[in-house]
Motif scaffolding. Structure first.
Motif, mmCIF file in Angstrom:
data_model
loop_
_atom_site.group_PDB
_atom_site.id
_atom_site.type_symbol
_atom_site.label_atom_id
_atom_site.label_comp_id
_atom_site.label_asym_id
_atom_site.label_seq_id
_atom_site.Cartn_x
_atom_site.Cartn_y
_atom_site.Cartn_z
ATOM 1 N N ARG A 47 0.808 -1.075 -0.541
ATOM 2 C CA ARG A 47 -0.310 0.212 0.351
ATOM 3 C C ARG A 47 0.712 1.574 0.006
ATOM 4 O O ARG A 47 0.197 2.842 -0.463
ATOM 5 C CB ARG A 47 -1.003 -0.224 1.419
ATOM 6 C CG ARG A 47 -1.970 -0.657 0.965
ATOM 7 C CD ARG A 47 -3.051 -1.079 1.795
ATOM 8 N NE ARG A 47 -4.392 -2.151 2.013
ATOM 9 C CZ ARG A 47 -4.928 -2.485 3.081
ATOM 10 N NH1 ARG A 47 -4.294 -1.728 4.238
ATOM 11 N NH2 ARG A 47 -5.733 -3.182 2.333
ATOM 12 N N ASN A 50 1.606 2.056 -3.317
ATOM 13 C CA ASN A 50 0.616 2.239 -4.494
ATOM 14 C C ASN A 50 0.041 3.613 -3.437
ATOM 15 O O ASN A 50 -0.760 4.108 -4.593
ATOM 16 C CB ASN A 50 -0.360 1.396 -4.019
ATOM 17 C CG ASN A 50 -0.456 -0.033 -4.772
ATOM 18 O OD1 ASN A 50 -0.490 0.560 -6.138
ATOM 19 N ND2 ASN A 50 -0.242 -1.121 -4.944
ATOM 20 N N ILE A 52 -0.970 4.573 -1.284
ATOM 21 C CA ILE A 52 -2.650 4.569 -0.976
ATOM 22 C C ILE A 52 -2.058 4.686 0.611
ATOM 23 O O ILE A 52 -3.072 5.866 1.616
ATOM 24 C CB ILE A 52 -3.412 2.731 -0.677
ATOM 25 C CG1 ILE A 52 -3.415 2.630 -1.950
ATOM 26 C CG2 ILE A 52 -4.373 2.881 0.442
ATOM 27 C CD1 ILE A 52 -3.523 1.298 -2.241
ATOM 28 N N THR A 53 -1.038 4.624 1.261
ATOM 29 C CA THR A 53 -0.909 5.184 2.354
ATOM 30 C C THR A 53 1.121 5.199 2.311
ATOM 31 O O THR A 53 1.392 5.057 1.610
ATOM 32 C CB THR A 53 -0.645 4.288 3.783
ATOM 33 O OG1 THR A 53 -0.003 3.290 3.135
ATOM 34 C CG2 THR A 53 -2.037 3.770 4.642
ATOM 35 N N PRO A 69 2.398 11.371 -7.166
ATOM 36 C CA PRO A 69 1.385 10.821 -7.551
ATOM 37 C C PRO A 69 1.964 10.393 -9.328
ATOM 38 O O PRO A 69 1.016 9.719 -10.221
ATOM 39 C CB PRO A 69 0.756 11.969 -7.029
ATOM 40 C CG PRO A 69 1.621 12.528 -5.693
ATOM 41 C CD PRO A 69 2.685 12.638 -6.384
ATOM 42 N N ILE A 72 1.810 6.826 -10.254
ATOM 43 C CA ILE A 72 0.647 6.369 -9.592
ATOM 44 C C ILE A 72 0.136 4.886 -10.898
ATOM 45 O O ILE A 72 -0.259 4.231 -11.415
ATOM 46 C CB ILE A 72 -0.692 6.423 -9.479
ATOM 47 C CG1 ILE A 72 -0.297 6.819 -8.409
ATOM 48 C CG2 ILE A 72 -2.067 5.996 -9.193
ATOM 49 C CD1 ILE A 72 -1.108 7.686 -7.040
ATOM 50 N N TYR A 77 -1.990 -2.613 -9.726
ATOM 51 C CA TYR A 77 -1.663 -3.359 -8.991
ATOM 52 C C TYR A 77 -2.887 -4.062 -8.428
ATOM 53 O O TYR A 77 -4.103 -4.092 -8.502
ATOM 54 C CB TYR A 77 -1.689 -2.921 -7.898
ATOM 55 C CG TYR A 77 -2.258 -2.753 -6.029
ATOM 56 C CD1 TYR A 77 -1.395 -3.961 -5.465
ATOM 57 C CD2 TYR A 77 -3.202 -2.396 -5.413
ATOM 58 C CE1 TYR A 77 -1.708 -4.107 -4.291
ATOM 59 C CE2 TYR A 77 -3.251 -2.781 -3.676
ATOM 60 C CZ TYR A 77 -2.721 -3.549 -3.622
ATOM 61 O OH TYR A 77 -3.164 -4.009 -2.183
ATOM 62 N N GLU B 214 -9.877 -1.382 -2.774
ATOM 63 C CA GLU B 214 -8.595 -0.828 -2.799
ATOM 64 C C GLU B 214 -8.267 -1.185 -4.571
ATOM 65 O O GLU B 214 -7.076 -0.524 -5.545
ATOM 66 C CB GLU B 214 -7.810 -2.380 -2.377
ATOM 67 C CG GLU B 214 -6.544 -2.248 -2.495
ATOM 68 C CD GLU B 214 -5.534 -2.468 -1.086
ATOM 69 O OE1 GLU B 214 -6.356 -3.641 -0.591
ATOM 70 O OE2 GLU B 214 -4.641 -3.153 -1.008
ATOM 71 N N ILE B 217 -8.985 3.414 -4.961
ATOM 72 C CA ILE B 217 -7.830 3.478 -4.660
ATOM 73 C C ILE B 217 -6.601 3.630 -5.029
ATOM 74 O O ILE B 217 -5.890 4.328 -4.669
ATOM 75 C CB ILE B 217 -7.777 3.291 -3.206
ATOM 76 C CG1 ILE B 217 -7.286 2.605 -2.906
ATOM 77 C CG2 ILE B 217 -9.486 4.427 -3.260
ATOM 78 C CD1 ILE B 217 -7.050 2.889 -0.643
ATOM 79 N N SER B 218 -6.095 2.208 -6.169
ATOM 80 C CA SER B 218 -4.410 2.184 -6.702
ATOM 81 C C SER B 218 -4.799 3.351 -8.036
ATOM 82 O O SER B 218 -3.346 3.506 -7.876
ATOM 83 C CB SER B 218 -4.157 1.282 -6.307
ATOM 84 O OG SER B 218 -5.023 0.199 -7.113
ATOM 85 N N LYS B 221 -6.699 8.882 -5.394
ATOM 86 C CA LYS B 221 -7.068 9.130 -4.481
ATOM 87 C C LYS B 221 -8.210 8.651 -3.698
ATOM 88 O O LYS B 221 -9.310 9.010 -4.328
ATOM 89 C CB LYS B 221 -6.904 10.469 -4.090
ATOM 90 C CG LYS B 221 -5.373 11.065 -4.052
ATOM 91 C CD LYS B 221 -4.842 12.033 -3.702
ATOM 92 C CE LYS B 221 -3.491 12.543 -3.905
ATOM 93 N NZ LYS B 221 -2.609 11.105 -3.566
ATOM 94 N N PRO B 222 -8.677 8.123 -2.405
ATOM 95 C CA PRO B 222 -9.568 8.316 -1.874
ATOM 96 C C PRO B 222 -10.838 9.608 -1.525
ATOM 97 O O PRO B 222 -11.529 9.202 -1.297
ATOM 98 C CB PRO B 222 -9.139 7.504 -0.292
ATOM 99 C CG PRO B 222 -7.855 7.074 -0.247
ATOM 100 C CD PRO B 222 -6.913 8.132 -1.545
ATOM 101 N N LEU B 433 -9.931 0.323 4.078
ATOM 102 C CA LEU B 433 -9.189 -0.584 3.558
ATOM 103 C C LEU B 433 -9.026 -1.446 5.242
ATOM 104 O O LEU B 433 -8.449 -1.855 5.358
ATOM 105 C CB LEU B 433 -7.966 -0.047 3.660
ATOM 106 C CG LEU B 433 -7.221 0.733 2.359
ATOM 107 C CD1 LEU B 433 -6.277 1.192 2.415
ATOM 108 C CD2 LEU B 433 -8.015 -0.755 1.106
ATOM 109 N N GLY B 452 -0.828 11.682 6.315
ATOM 110 C CA GLY B 452 -0.414 10.856 5.268
ATOM 111 C C GLY B 452 -1.676 9.770 4.542
ATOM 112 O O GLY B 452 -1.140 8.957 4.224
#
Lengths: 306, 452
Positions: A47, A50, A52-53, A69, A72, A77, B214, B217-218, B221-222, B433, B452
């Motif tokens: 993650r 990716n 995501i975090t 970014p 991406i 994924y 998931e 959001i790959s 952005k969420p 998630l 983050g």
């Protein structure tokens, strides 16, 4: 040459450290196995790649640049927990996901049709996702993951839910992608498939990386001085012939042929044993038995957990 | 097209194409139009006349009951006990019994009927009797009824209220109209927030349980996913609302056109008047004869209705409706999205619904108090607090609200929804998630502070 590199990446969640200074480096055009028991921190790491975090500390480099970014669109994924919108039509859904990856509409349609033909699911284009079998839904997800020709592919348990024929189909595609220039991260618990496809591996346990490198090299490094012999018309039982410091691991007799596996002491030399054995029978086969990834995995993890 | 645009498009298209959306969009206007049309049809089709038997022991009223389109009166002389036994068999619907009394002017009467007596019948009879009783009293006091009539007409007070704004401009105000417009506006916003806010929540839960989140959001952005969903659904709501308005107006218009001739033939006065105004038609006719000016009253009434409609500042109403509509929805939808992200399934949402429903229900419960005193402190504060302002301010606006207050309330609303969206985005991002974990408020607070 490395394509992707993580240096001292740490991630702290409220009550536990998910990653503890993990550094890995992926050679370009390699298939890199990311291994580790459940809860080791693999998913967190994926993650982070990716975006995501974000990691708490550490640096990540992607194709010579700091991960940002923009990258991406160059990453594909396939998460372990994956699904599709049940009420949407298969084709519409694939189009939607492809466009989210930045492929223009007309191009996405053309490429998707080609891949659907190739994977033999074109008849399902207009059906609803809820009518698909699990394997077919997985094919759709796989296609969408690789459609934008990403430079870095991340597969998390890609083969779960597939029959052996489709597992082969997917393996071939993954190898093809690698040969065409992609770098692949492959996360799985299925060690047999790791042996088949991976060039490099990293083993993560309890938030730490405990092993990394070229798979062949790792196997060599972890060799246990184990050999298999096969002899015809052996005059005595193997266990009567073997010196005390050599342990017999397995034995099999078929007609006049006897085969067995032995482990030598770490300093032992197989030549002496071979010449001794040749006096008692006709040597038909002798080979070194390298540890399987499964064995290395279990050994390393248990060692660390003790 | 950018990615948020794609998400908005998907959220919008999948919902608009759903069968339930199409059915609701068609059914809604039919139901609403029915509210207008059914009284129209009833007015046209109620050709049946009621036959009323009258037993008048006082003898005063026997010439007073004149037949109308819907009522025919027959004076019977038989004793009441007999008539009571036989009036149904004789073909009467109702029996009006005016008993003899000791007082000079009898004021009591009883209606017997097979079933419920219609309101029109009752009010006609009451009207006729009242006229008569009044005349009797006047005569008793030695006042000429004609003079009384004249005095009454002369003494009618026309009390109009005007609103004077800062520029000294005067506008006539109609509290009743403002009230109706306020209620409708407030209720619409309440409905919109709840229906479409919970649609956002269900959408988030669906993505989470489908495990598609998931994958998405790959690529985006969420926060983009959340905003795309919120905006897409807002557009679904606006579409449905617009279609309802247009279709309702269309259906009512068509019916109006189709029934206009028929109604003229029947010589039935304005439908609304027939259903709301209980003055017997004959009485009106008599009055009209007595006073030729009265015929113009209906004309004046029409002008007055026009004036009432004009008294509502339609552009201001529409613009503020749109702003509070969207502001309120966005504020609540982001909270709904955060809840959807935090839970695993719809049954778990209950514990988090409380803080959302309490303020909005409060705004709803306070509606009558706000209407009662639209510029009082309660109404003022409710229309400043962003969680209640979309509903409360919408109700106040038709009564006229200082511009500064409207601006302040809108700014507070916008600032709150920006802050709330930011906070909701954080909870959402962590929550989507997270599987199989029972989430508590403490947990949500921690998520808010993740970076983050």
């Amino acid at each position: 040459m490395e394509f992707f590199k993580a240096e001292n990446v740490s991630k702290q969640y409220q009550n536990h450290l998910a990653l503890d200074k993990v550094s890995i480096s992926l050679p370009k055009q390699s298939i890199y196995g990311l291994l580790g028991p459940n809860g080791a921190g693999k998913t967190t790491f994926i993650r982070i790649i990716n975006q995501i975090t974000a990691p708490d500390t550490g640096e990540i480099w992607f194709d010579g640049e700091k991960l940002n970014p923009k990258h991406i669109s160059r990453i594909g994924y396939l998460p372990e927990e994956r699904g599709l919108y049940k009420k949407m039509k298969v084709g519409e859904q694939a189009m939607y996901l492809a466009q989210l990856k930045g492929i223009p509409r007309t191009l996405a349609a053309k490429k998707l049709k080609d891949w659907f033909e190739k994977f033999d699911i074109i008849d399902w284009w207009g059906k609803k996702v809820e009518e698909l079998s699990k394997g077919m839904a997985q094919k759709v997800q796989f296609i969408v993951t690789i459609l934008h020709k990403p430079d870095l592919l991340i597969f998390d348990e890609p083969f779960s839910g597939f029959d052996p024929i489709n597992v082969n189909l997917l393996k071939e595609e993954i190898l093809n992608l690698r040969n065409n220039g992609s770098t692949v991260i492959f996360s799985t618990h299925n060690m047999a498939s790791v042996e088949e496809v991976c060039d490099h591996i990293a083993l993560i346990n309890k938030s730490k990386k405990i092993l990394e490198g070229n798979m062949k090299q790792i196997k060599m490094d972890n060799r246990t001085n184990t050999y298999r012999f096969a002899l015809r018309n052996l005059s005595q039982q193997p266990k009567e012939l073997l010196p005390a410091d050599i342990s017999l691991l397995s034995e099999e007799v078929e007609d006049d042929s006897t085969s067995f596996t032995v482990r030598l002491p770490l300093s032992g030399n197989p030549n002496e044993l071979t010449s001794m054995l040749m006096k008692h029978g006709e040597l038909t086969m002798m080979e070194e038995v390298l540890p399987t990834m499964n064995e290395i995995f279990i050994r390393k993890v248990t060692e660390m957990n003790q | 097209m950018n990615k948020t645009g794609l998400i908005i498009q998907r959220e919008y298209m999948t919902r608009v194409k759903k069968r339930s959306f199409i059915i609701m969009t068609i059914l809604g206007p039919i139901l609403m139009a029915a509210v207008f049309i059914i009284p129209m049809i009833l007015a046209v089709n109620s050709e049946e006349t009621s036959k009323v038997a009258v037993v008048d022991e006082t003898g005063i009223y026997k010439d007073r009951f004149k037949d109308t389109d819907k009522l025919t009166f027959t004076i019977l002389t038989a004793p009441i006990e007999e008539v009571k036994e036989s009036y149904v068999a004789d073909g009467y619907d109702d029996l009006l019994y005016i008993p003899r009394t000791e007082v000079a002017i009898p004021k009591n009467a009883i209606i017997y009927a097979k079933d419920q007596v219609s309101v029109t019948t009752k009010s006609y009879i009451r009207g006729v009797m009242k006229e008569e009783v009044m005349e009797q009293f006047l005569l008793l006091e030695g006042i000429d009824p004609d003079i009384y009539d004249k005095v009454r007409k002369e003494a009618s007070i026309d009390l109009s209220s005007f609103i004077i704004d800062e520029d000294g401009e005067e506008t006539k105000s109609y509290a009743e109209v403002s009230m109706a417009v306020g209620y409708v506006g407030g209720l619409l916003i309440y409905m919109f927030i709840f229906i479409y806010g919970s649609m956002v929540m269900r959408g988030v839960i669906e993505e989470k349980t489908n495990r598609i989140v998931e994958i998405i959001i790959s690529s985006v952005k969420p926060f983009q996913l959340m905003m795309g969903k919120i905006i897409g659904i807002a557009m679904v709501g606006l579409t449905q609302f617009l279609l309802w308005v247009v279709l309702t107006m269309g259906i009512v218009g068509v019916f109006n056109a189709a029934f206009a001739d028929k109604m003229l033939d029947k010589n039935i006065p304005e439908v609304t008047q027939a259903s709301t105004d209980m003055i017997p038609q004959q009485a009106t006719a008599q009055l009209a004869q007595a006073d030729p000016d009265l015929e113009e009253v209906t004309g004046e009434g029409f002008l007055e209705v026009l004036d009432m409609v004009k008294s509502i500042n339609i552009p201001v109403m529409l613009i503020s409706f749109l702003i509070y509509f969207l502001g309120g929805y966005l504020l609540y939808a982001s909270m709904f999205a955060a809840i959807g992200g935090a839970v695993d399934n719809e049954t778990d949402t209950q514990q988090f619904m409380m803080p959302i429903t309490v303020p909005i229900i409060l705004a709803l419960v306070m509606m009558p108090s706000v209407i009662e005193n639209p510029s009082g402190p309660l109404a003022m504060w409710l229309s400043m607090i962003p969680f209640t302002s979309p509903i409360s301010m919408m109700m106040r606006i038709p009564f006229g609200v200082p511009v500064m207050q409207i601006i302040a309330s809108m700014l507070i609303l916008v600032a709150t929804f920006v802050g709330m969206t930011w906070a909701a985005g954080k909870i959402y991002r962590t929550g989507i998630l997270m599987y199989g974990k029972k989430v508590t408020y403490k947990e949500l607070w921690k998520w808010l502070r993740y970076k983050g």
